[in-house]
Write a protein that holds these residues in place. Structure first.
Motif, PDB file in Angstrom:
ATOM      1  N   ARG A 107       0.704  -1.173  -0.011  1.00  0.00           N
ATOM      2  CA  ARG A 107       0.061   0.111   0.082  1.00  0.00           C
ATOM      3  C   ARG A 107       1.014   1.515  -0.068  1.00  0.00           C
ATOM      4  O   ARG A 107       2.010   1.192   0.380  1.00  0.00           O
ATOM      5  N   ARG A 108       0.542   2.090  -0.672  1.00  0.00           N
ATOM      6  CA  ARG A 108       0.876   3.336  -0.459  1.00  0.00           C
ATOM      7  C   ARG A 108      -0.041   4.255  -0.433  1.00  0.00           C
ATOM      8  O   ARG A 108      -1.371   4.073  -0.446  1.00  0.00           O
ATOM      9  N   SER A 109       0.182   5.476   1.000  1.00  0.00           N
ATOM     10  CA  SER A 109      -0.986   6.775   1.203  1.00  0.00           C
ATOM     11  C   SER A 109      -0.565   7.931   1.386  1.00  0.00           C
ATOM     12  O   SER A 109       0.929   7.789   1.267  1.00  0.00           O
ATOM     13  N   GLY A 110      -0.921   8.885   1.495  1.00  0.00           N
ATOM     14  CA  GLY A 110      -0.526   9.950   1.947  1.00  0.00           C
ATOM     15  C   GLY A 110      -0.253  10.788   0.792  1.00  0.00           C
ATOM     16  O   GLY A 110      -0.340  11.118  -0.591  1.00  0.00           O
ATOM     17  N   PRO A 111       0.346  12.062   0.622  1.00  0.00           N
ATOM     18  CA  PRO A 111       0.997  13.410  -0.149  1.00  0.00           C
ATOM     19  C   PRO A 111       1.683  12.373  -1.223  1.00  0.00           C
ATOM     20  O   PRO A 111       2.378  11.614  -0.627  1.00  0.00           O
ATOM     21  N   PRO A 112       2.333  13.287  -2.429  1.00  0.00           N
ATOM     22  CA  PRO A 112       2.978  13.369  -3.214  1.00  0.00           C
ATOM     23  C   PRO A 112       4.812  13.454  -2.826  1.00  0.00           C
ATOM     24  O   PRO A 112       4.170  14.093  -1.370  1.00  0.00           O
ATOM     25  N   VAL A 113       5.343  12.641  -2.740  1.00  0.00           N
ATOM     26  CA  VAL A 113       7.179  13.672  -2.649  1.00  0.00           C
ATOM     27  C   VAL A 113       7.507  14.120  -3.557  1.00  0.00           C
ATOM     28  O   VAL A 113       7.457  12.647  -5.043  1.00  0.00           O
ATOM     29  N   GLU A 114       7.847  15.236  -3.763  1.00  0.00           N
ATOM     30  CA  GLU A 114       8.402  15.807  -4.722  1.00  0.00           C
ATOM     31  C   GLU A 114       9.383  15.771  -5.106  1.00  0.00           C
ATOM     32  O   GLU A 114      10.920  15.648  -3.949  1.00  0.00           O
ATOM     33  N   ARG A 115      10.938  16.281  -6.213  1.00  0.00           N
ATOM     34  CA  ARG A 115      11.727  16.499  -5.657  1.00  0.00           C
ATOM     35  C   ARG A 115      12.506  17.723  -4.786  1.00  0.00           C
ATOM     36  O   ARG A 115      11.349  18.686  -5.594  1.00  0.00           O
ATOM     37  N   ALA A 116      13.457  17.536  -4.782  1.00  0.00           N
ATOM     38  CA  ALA A 116      13.639  19.236  -4.278  1.00  0.00           C
ATOM     39  C   ALA A 116      14.007  20.712  -5.552  1.00  0.00           C
ATOM     40  O   ALA A 116      14.973  20.297  -6.458  1.00  0.00           O
ATOM     41  N   GLY A 117      13.604  21.137  -5.090  1.00  0.00           N
ATOM     42  CA  GLY A 117      13.868  22.020  -6.088  1.00  0.00           C
ATOM     43  C   GLY A 117      12.172  22.495  -6.632  1.00  0.00           C
ATOM     44  O   GLY A 117      11.754  23.680  -7.288  1.00  0.00           O
ATOM     45  N   ASP A 118      11.318  21.442  -7.216  1.00  0.00           N
ATOM     46  CA  ASP A 118       9.997  21.443  -7.697  1.00  0.00           C
ATOM     47  C   ASP A 118       8.747  22.089  -6.275  1.00  0.00           C
ATOM     48  O   ASP A 118       7.554  22.567  -7.374  1.00  0.00           O
ATOM     49  N   GLU A 119       9.687  22.366  -5.090  1.00  0.00           N
ATOM     50  CA  GLU A 119       8.343  22.508  -4.274  1.00  0.00           C
ATOM     51  C   GLU A 119       7.455  23.805  -4.718  1.00  0.00           C
ATOM     52  O   GLU A 119       6.460  24.494  -4.047  1.00  0.00           O
ATOM     53  N   ALA A 120       8.669  24.918  -5.757  1.00  0.00           N
ATOM     54  CA  ALA A 120       8.404  26.413  -5.738  1.00  0.00           C
ATOM     55  C   ALA A 120       6.955  26.464  -7.451  1.00  0.00           C
ATOM     56  O   ALA A 120       7.050  27.252  -8.078  1.00  0.00           O
ATOM     57  N   LEU A 121       7.438  25.094  -7.560  1.00  0.00           N
ATOM     58  CA  LEU A 121       6.588  25.151  -9.572  1.00  0.00           C
ATOM     59  C   LEU A 121       4.714  25.788  -9.155  1.00  0.00           C
ATOM     60  O   LEU A 121       4.589  25.333  -8.018  1.00  0.00           O
ATOM     61  N   PRO A 122       4.205  26.442  -9.844  1.00  0.00           N
ATOM     62  CA  PRO A 122       3.087  26.952  -9.429  1.00  0.00           C
ATOM     63  C   PRO A 122       2.114  26.440  -9.919  1.00  0.00           C
ATOM     64  O   PRO A 122       1.113  26.048 -10.814  1.00  0.00           O
TER      65      PRO A 122
END
Lengths: 207, 207
Positions: free
Chosen positions: B166-181
């Motif tokens: 199973r997988r649950s929870g939010p996405p895991v982003e590449r560091a740096g991507d979290e600022a993408l709009p």
């Protein structure tokens, strides 16, 4: 075989309840297009496996993808004969007797062998997957870079040996049972979207 | 192997994302109990098949049933090595990059061989199926008579070589991507019941 209907084969010909089967490509495609997941069966020489994985259709192929390290993808990329199953459960069919209970569903069984999708076609396939999964965001997300593309395997299987099977409508009772004092009918089932949950800001993978 | 956890085997050991795997019987049973359908894979000597069918659990066995004429049931009753897959799709995981998209799910892979359930055990198994499917009506419907029972095959497979993933929870982003709009988060998915549709009075099978 017309352009809009597939030929039944020994593997896809529906023997029981043939009225529930269809070889029409429009119907097969519609069932596949509603799916986020398929289950892929193959035999590795020792044992059969059934593995769920994301899928999407483009034209007359069904696509799957994953990490290069996936056992499923490595086995399938080697050309293992495969059977792909997609099922939508549409309802529980409650009759007045145990025997006449049923389920309403739409399913596809697809036989064949996967092939690897490479180069520019791979990039296009992943874009098509995003357009299928999240059309309104597909133009805004960061596309895969070279390293991400290289780490990803994309496979496709031709939709040319396939059959749709479906049941819909109310229960069919045994004559005489219709007077029994118990509710009968269909409880519809549907995969529905809930309220979106925005990601917290801190979830980034380790560098 | 404790009483509450299964031993991993070469077929059930999770190699990629081992943190997503579980061998706890409570978790495996809970995933199976929420399922109306499983997909059964087996190899008939020539080709692999993946076939969806209704399922229910009792104790440490998973049950399926169908007409005596079913090709699936006849192949499985002969003891073909099988793999049963159950998957619940819980959500679409939308990251800010194509590569980090994912899905939330709970699945079980179960390996083994089916065996036929006969006599009084068969009658009890069908009662358990009705209690699973429609608990509030199970005591009111007409039970299967001898002819209906004789026309039905019930098979079961021991839940002793199985794994939950199973997988649950939010996405895991590449560091740096979290600022993408672009929006990121999870769109939950759930199989939900709609308004029951009572059967029209005239639906009876031909005598």
């Amino acid at each position: 075989m017309s352009e809009t209907s597939l030929c039944p084969t020994p593997r896809t010909r529906i023997r029981r309840h043939p009225e529930r089967g269809s070889y029409e490509t429009a119907e097969i495609h519609a069932i596949l297009d509603e799916a986020y997941l398929c289950t892929v069966a193959f035999h590795d020489g020792e044992t059969a496996h059934a593995i769920p994985t994301a899928c999407w259709r483009e034209g007359s192929h069904l696509y799957i993808h994953g990490s290069n390290g996936s056992r499923l993808l490595r086995a399938l990329a080697d050309g293992a004969p495969s059977c792909v199953s997609v099922t939508h459960l549409d309802g529980l069919v409650f009759a007045r007797s145990a025997f006449h209970h049923s389920m309403n569903y739409r399913s596809v069984a697809l036989y064949g062998r996967f092939e690897a999708v490479q180069g520019e076609a791979k990039r296009r396939a992943i874009s098509a997957f995003m357009a299928h999964l999240t059309p309104e965001r597909a133009d805004q997300i960061r596309a895969a870079d070279e390293q991400e593309l290289a780490a990803t395997t994309v496979l496709r299987i031709a939709i040319d040996e396939a059959v749709a099977k479906r049941r819909s409508g109310p229960p069919v009772e045994r004559a005489g049972d219709e007077a029994l004092p118990v509710w009968s009918g269909v409880v519809p089932l549907k995969l529905t979207r809930g309220e979106p949950v925005p990601a917290p800001p801190q979830e980034v993978e380790n560098a």
